[in-house]
Design a protein around this motif. Structure first.
Motif, PDB file in Angstrom:
ATOM      1  N   UNK A  12       0.785  -1.230   0.000  1.00 26.43           N
ATOM      2  CA  UNK A  12       0.000   0.000   0.000  1.00 26.43           C
ATOM      3  C   UNK A  12       0.817   1.279   0.000  1.00 26.43           C
ATOM      4  N   UNK A  13       1.979   1.290   0.630  1.00 25.43           N
ATOM      5  CA  UNK A  13       2.743   2.525   0.787  1.00 25.43           C
ATOM      6  C   UNK A  13       3.478   2.895  -0.496  1.00 25.43           C
ATOM      7  N   UNK A  14       3.315   4.139  -0.924  1.00 23.44           N
ATOM      8  CA  UNK A  14       4.016   4.616  -2.126  1.00 23.44           C
ATOM      9  C   UNK A  14       4.846   5.866  -1.874  1.00 23.44           C
ATOM     10  N   UNK A  15       4.646   6.525  -0.740  1.00 26.14           N
ATOM     11  CA  UNK A  15       5.263   7.831  -0.498  1.00 26.14           C
ATOM     12  C   UNK A  15       6.638   7.712   0.154  1.00 26.14           C
ATOM     13  N   UNK A  16       7.387   8.822   0.074  1.00 26.32           N
ATOM     14  CA  UNK A  16       8.646   8.983   0.811  1.00 26.32           C
ATOM     15  C   UNK A  16       9.647   7.855   0.538  1.00 26.32           C
ATOM     16  N   UNK A  17       9.778   7.479  -0.723  1.00 30.80           N
ATOM     17  CA  UNK A  17      10.762   6.466  -1.093  1.00 30.80           C
ATOM     18  C   UNK A  17      10.348   5.042  -0.820  1.00 30.80           C
ATOM     19  N   UNK A  18       9.070   4.788  -0.546  1.00 30.92           N
ATOM     20  CA  UNK A  18       8.599   3.423  -0.319  1.00 30.92           C
ATOM     21  C   UNK A  18       8.916   2.557  -1.537  1.00 30.92           C
ATOM     22  N   UNK A  19       9.290   1.298  -1.338  1.00 31.85           N
ATOM     23  CA  UNK A  19       9.686   0.447  -2.469  1.00 31.85           C
ATOM     24  C   UNK A  19       8.641   0.364  -3.574  1.00 31.85           C
ATOM     25  N   UNK A  26       9.826   3.682 -11.731  1.00 36.43           N
ATOM     26  CA  UNK A  26      10.913   3.221 -12.592  1.00 36.43           C
ATOM     27  C   UNK A  26      10.427   2.300 -13.711  1.00 36.43           C
ATOM     28  N   UNK A  27       9.455   1.447 -13.433  1.00 33.23           N
ATOM     29  CA  UNK A  27       9.153   0.351 -14.360  1.00 33.23           C
ATOM     30  C   UNK A  27       7.797   0.454 -15.063  1.00 33.23           C
ATOM     31  N   UNK A  28       7.039   1.520 -14.796  1.00 30.66           N
ATOM     32  CA  UNK A  28       5.721   1.609 -15.419  1.00 30.66           C
ATOM     33  C   UNK A  28       5.415   3.030 -15.889  1.00 30.66           C
ATOM     34  N   UNK A  29       4.705   3.117 -17.022  1.00 29.88           N
ATOM     35  CA  UNK A  29       4.099   4.370 -17.447  1.00 29.88           C
ATOM     36  C   UNK A  29       2.877   4.609 -16.566  1.00 29.88           C
ATOM     37  N   UNK A  30       2.781   5.823 -16.013  1.00 35.06           N
ATOM     38  CA  UNK A  30       1.726   6.141 -15.051  1.00 35.06           C
ATOM     39  C   UNK A  30       0.724   7.097 -15.694  1.00 35.06           C
ATOM     40  N   UNK A  31      -0.580   6.765 -15.692  1.00 33.66           N
ATOM     41  CA  UNK A  31      -1.591   7.703 -16.191  1.00 33.66           C
ATOM     42  C   UNK A  31      -1.619   8.967 -15.331  1.00 33.66           C
ATOM     43  N   UNK A  32      -1.682  10.121 -15.991  1.00 31.80           N
ATOM     44  CA  UNK A  32      -1.614  11.388 -15.270  1.00 31.80           C
ATOM     45  C   UNK A  32      -2.949  12.118 -15.290  1.00 31.80           C
ATOM     46  N   UNK A 365       1.065 -11.088  -6.831  1.00 26.38           N
ATOM     47  CA  UNK A 365       1.852 -10.571  -7.949  1.00 26.38           C
ATOM     48  C   UNK A 365       2.524  -9.253  -7.595  1.00 26.38           C
ATOM     49  N   UNK A 366       1.788  -8.371  -6.917  1.00 24.50           N
ATOM     50  CA  UNK A 366       2.378  -7.078  -6.543  1.00 24.50           C
ATOM     51  C   UNK A 366       3.500  -7.289  -5.536  1.00 24.50           C
ATOM     52  N   UNK A 367       3.285  -8.153  -4.545  1.00 20.89           N
ATOM     53  CA  UNK A 367       4.337  -8.433  -3.559  1.00 20.89           C
ATOM     54  C   UNK A 367       5.575  -9.028  -4.231  1.00 20.89           C
ATOM     55  N   UNK A 368       5.367  -9.967  -5.147  1.00 25.79           N
ATOM     56  CA  UNK A 368       6.492 -10.578  -5.860  1.00 25.79           C
ATOM     57  C   UNK A 368       7.286  -9.517  -6.618  1.00 25.79           C
ATOM     58  N   UNK A 369       6.578  -8.609  -7.286  1.00 27.70           N
ATOM     59  CA  UNK A 369       7.258  -7.564  -8.061  1.00 27.70           C
ATOM     60  C   UNK A 369       8.027  -6.614  -7.161  1.00 27.70           C
ATOM     61  N   UNK A 370       7.421  -6.203  -6.055  1.00 27.79           N
ATOM     62  CA  UNK A 370       8.102  -5.281  -5.132  1.00 27.79           C
ATOM     63  C   UNK A 370       9.352  -5.931  -4.556  1.00 27.79           C
ATOM     64  N   UNK A 371       9.259  -7.205  -4.212  1.00 30.07           N
ATOM     65  CA  UNK A 371      10.419  -7.888  -3.630  1.00 30.07           C
ATOM     66  C   UNK A 371      11.533  -8.065  -4.666  1.00 30.07           C
ATOM     67  N   UNK A 372      11.171  -8.333  -5.907  1.00 27.54           N
ATOM     68  CA  UNK A 372      12.186  -8.398  -6.961  1.00 27.54           C
ATOM     69  C   UNK A 372      12.867  -7.045  -7.115  1.00 27.54           C
ATOM     70  N   UNK A 374      13.184  -4.709  -4.809  1.00 29.84           N
ATOM     71  CA  UNK A 374      14.002  -4.475  -3.624  1.00 29.84           C
ATOM     72  C   UNK A 374      15.306  -5.266  -3.682  1.00 29.84           C
ATOM     73  N   UNK A 375      15.287  -6.380  -4.425  1.00 31.90           N
ATOM     74  CA  UNK A 375      16.499  -7.190  -4.586  1.00 31.90           C
ATOM     75  C   UNK A 375      17.388  -6.688  -5.727  1.00 31.90           C
ATOM     76  N   UNK A 376      17.001  -5.560  -6.327  1.00 28.03           N
ATOM     77  CA  UNK A 376      17.809  -4.976  -7.394  1.00 28.03           C
ATOM     78  C   UNK A 376      17.512  -5.524  -8.771  1.00 28.03           C
TER      79      UNK A 376
END
Length: 422
Positions: A12-19, A26-32, A365-372, A374-376
């Motif tokens: 859930x966390x996206x702010x202040x440098x959250x992973x 870095x990895x997705x185009x974001x709708x604005x 899927x989201x957890x797997x992606x975030x952990x990948x 975080x592992x660089x």
């Protein structure tokens, strides 16, 4: 199976440098913003994404620009800036920034020395903008941008699709999860469905509340069939797609009819922008419950009031048979539920059941992606070589009890990856 509080934070966390926020940038185009909200030479729009504020505008020459909210000179808001033919000019001291992707400083009229050289010394963040499918998208990462998600609606003529969005005061994941929760449609939306569906296939949602699920992993996420056995022996399947990180592509209620893509984009930890793209691959949309939108930045309508008034729930209408008490729009029903869950749902307290399997997969899927990340590593589902967004389509229909839902593919003109499975 509830998840831990630690995993809930990652999801859930996206702010202040959250992973999660850093991964999305870095990895997705974001709708604005919806394209229709930007007028050439018109007012810039202040927007917030993953906790960071930006200004987006359409210059007089038609190009889209995205800059940080604060002017790098003295921190004035660029939402106040003069929108000129080829860039944005801060009204505080007249500094002007190019509309091109580099957003470079091109004029600093109050600098007394070599102005051209001074402008070159001021570094501005470079944000890529891309306009497609009635949406302005941005990429905020470093290096080479990811593959653009050219989902089926992005290459349709304007008459075949319509985009709306609205700001909802709760975490983004509450919205995303609802797109993959098929059984809530037969409960929460039952009255709205009865009013607008008539005899189309969507009416079958309320005839069986216990679908069987079949899942297929895909390079972009997953698709699943929710199969309902109906009175009389036939079966009804809805085959929907989840596309990382937030897209729910929902089957049309009737063959060759309009479909919808729902996505919830994080504004900050406790707010998201809910997007609705209504589209028809086969014909112009005409008048629909979405194309009547009076404001593409504020539609569908939010429920009225707050928790003290149950967000304006109409109990009198409920007594007369309208199940939810929110007759404005089916999305208003969803928004009321999201808001009732609080700004950020604590999933460690849930008690899930068999119908929550698709929601569980979204989280995994989201957890797997975030952990990948975080592992660089680049998340597996953000690696462009395997992604074919334009081939993704959702579908549904009736079929005999002795057949598989895949029999629905036999007489349909489906693109790419699905057509090969006939």
């Amino acid at each position: 199976m509830a998840i831990s509080r630690e995993d809930n934070e990652l999801l859930t966390r996206t702010d202040h440098g959250a992973p999660l926020g850093e991964m999305l940038r870095q990895h997705y185009w974001i709708p604005v913003v919806p394209s229709a909200a930007l007028e050439p030479g018109g007012a810039p729009i202040l927007t917030r994404l993953t906790g960071i504020e930006y200004v987006v505008y359409r210059a007089g020459n038609g190009k889209i620009g995205i800059v940080d909210k604060m002017c790098p000179h003295r921190g004035a808001s660029m939402a106040l800036a003069m929108n000129e033919h080829d860039g944005l000019r801060c009204i505080f001291h007249g500094w002007k920034f190019s509309v091109d992707d580099d957003s470079r400083l091109i004029e600093a009229p109050n600098h007394g020395g070599n102005e051209e050289q001074f402008c070159k010394s001021i570094r501005s963040p470079r944000y890529r903008a891309h306009e497609a499918g009635g949406i302005v998208w941005a990429w905020f990462g470093q290096g080479e941008p990811p593959v653009f998600p050219d989902l089926p609606f992005t290459y349709l003529p304007e008459a075949h699709r319509f985009v709306t969005s609205t700001l909802v005061q709760c975490n983004w994941l509450q919205g995303v999860e609802a797109t993959m929760d098929t059984t809530h449609a037969g409960a929460l939306h039952q009255s709205f469905t009865a009013l607008v569906s008539g005899n189309n296939e969507r009416a079958n949602l309320s005839k069986s509340s216990k679908p069987k699920f079949e899942f297929e992993d895909t390079p972009y996420g997953f698709r699943y069939a929710a199969v309902r056995t109906l009175p009389g022996g036939n079966q009804y399947a809805r085959v929907n797609n989840f596309v990382m990180p937030w897209y729910g592509i929902i089957t049309a209620p009737e063959p060759d009819g309009p479909s919808t893509v729902f996505f919830s984009v994080p504004v900050d930890d406790n707010t998201h922008r809910a997007w609705f793209v209504h589209f028809n691959l086969h014909a112009p949309l005409g008048v629909t419950q979405f194309t009547i939108s009076p404001d593409v930045m504020n539609f569908p309508p939010l429920p009225l009031g707050d928790e003290r008034s149950n967000w304006g729930q109409n109990r009198s209408l409920m007594k007369r048979g309208y199940f939810s008490g929110f007759p404005q729009h089916f999305a208003t029903e969803d928004f009321a539920i999201f808001l009732s869950q609080g700004p950020q749902l604590d999933r460690s307290k849930e008690n899930l059941c068999s119908s929550d399997m698709a929601v569980i997969r979204v989280r995994q899927l989201i957890l797997k992606s975030v952990r990948e990340f975080m592992a660089g590593e680049a998340p597996t589902m953000a690696r462009g070589a395997t992604l074919q967004y334009k081939n993704i389509v959702s579908f549904g229909g009736l079929f005999p009890a002795d057949k598989s839902w895949r029999s629905l593919l036999e007489h349909r003109d489906l693109p790419g990856i699905l057509a090969t499975q006939k």
